[in-house]
Design an enzyme around this catalytic site. Structure first.
Site: not given
Ligand code: PNS
Length: 171
Positions: A23, A47, A96, A133
């Site tokens: 990150h 989650k 990644r 993570s």
């Molecule tokens: O670190 P992660 O868990 O891979 O992050 C995922 C994250 C938080 C970036 C993604 O789930 C997100 O943007 N969630 C916010 C909710 C949202 O906007 N959902 C619609 C996406 S099209």
């Protein structure tokens, strides 16, 4: 020209449970490209996480102290709503491997479709292409060595959690 046209802002959203060196690679490189970078910790009630949102924010704050243009925030709901409310036109995501691409592309296109917010994909440093993570937590819980994968203060918090985990599994 409006203020938003002058200030180049971007957002790096994620769970950061906890922040890893992968990150930080993306955050550091993004901070060099934008005037302001918001690192946004997604508050996801559905989650389960190892660290609370406050703990994740503390760890990120300490890890990004060298970047004066980085701000750590928490957000709930859609990332595009946060972007609209804070005048942020760009989401930065680290990739990644090709396996990340399918889902990230779908989200990027959905976010663009919903709100005109663009996504910039940044390939991670190959040194971190295996880093997640979830794996760090699993390895740390069983006292594996993750010292090359997270900053020292995160390592310390993981070690504290691992003690609790081992006590709980011994009982
Ligand atoms: O670190 P992660 O868990 O891979 O992050 C995922 C994250 C938080 C970036 C993604 O789930 C997100 O943007 N969630 C916010 C909710 C949202 O906007 N959902 C619609 C996406 S099209």
């Amino acid at each position: 020209m409006t203020e938003s046209a002058l200030v180049r802002r971007a957002i790096c959203p994620g769970s950061f449970d906890p922040v890893t060196n992968g990150h930080l690679d993306i955050i550091g490189r993004s901070a060099a490209l934008y005037d302001e970078l918001v690192v946004a910790v997604f508050v996801n009630q559905s989650k389960s996480s190892m660290f609370s949102v406050d703990e994740r924010i503390d760890m990120l704050t300490e890890a990004t102290v060298a970047y004066p243009n980085v701000r750590i925030e928490a957000f709930q709901g859609l990332v595009v709503d946060y972007c609209r409310a804070h005048d942020i036109p760009v989401i930065v995501k680290g990739l990644r491997a090709v396996s990340d691409f399918d889902y990230e592309l779908q989200m990027a296109q959905m976010n663009r479709n919903m709100a005109g917010v663009d996504t910039l994909f940044m390939p991670t440093n190959p040194e971190y292409s295996f880093l997640a993570s979830s794996l760090v937590k699993e390895i740390a819980n069983w006292s594996g060595d993750v010292s090359a994968l997270v900053p020292p203060h995160v390592l310390q918090r993981l070690a504290e959690r691992a003690k609790h985990h081992q006590r709980a599994t011994d009982e």
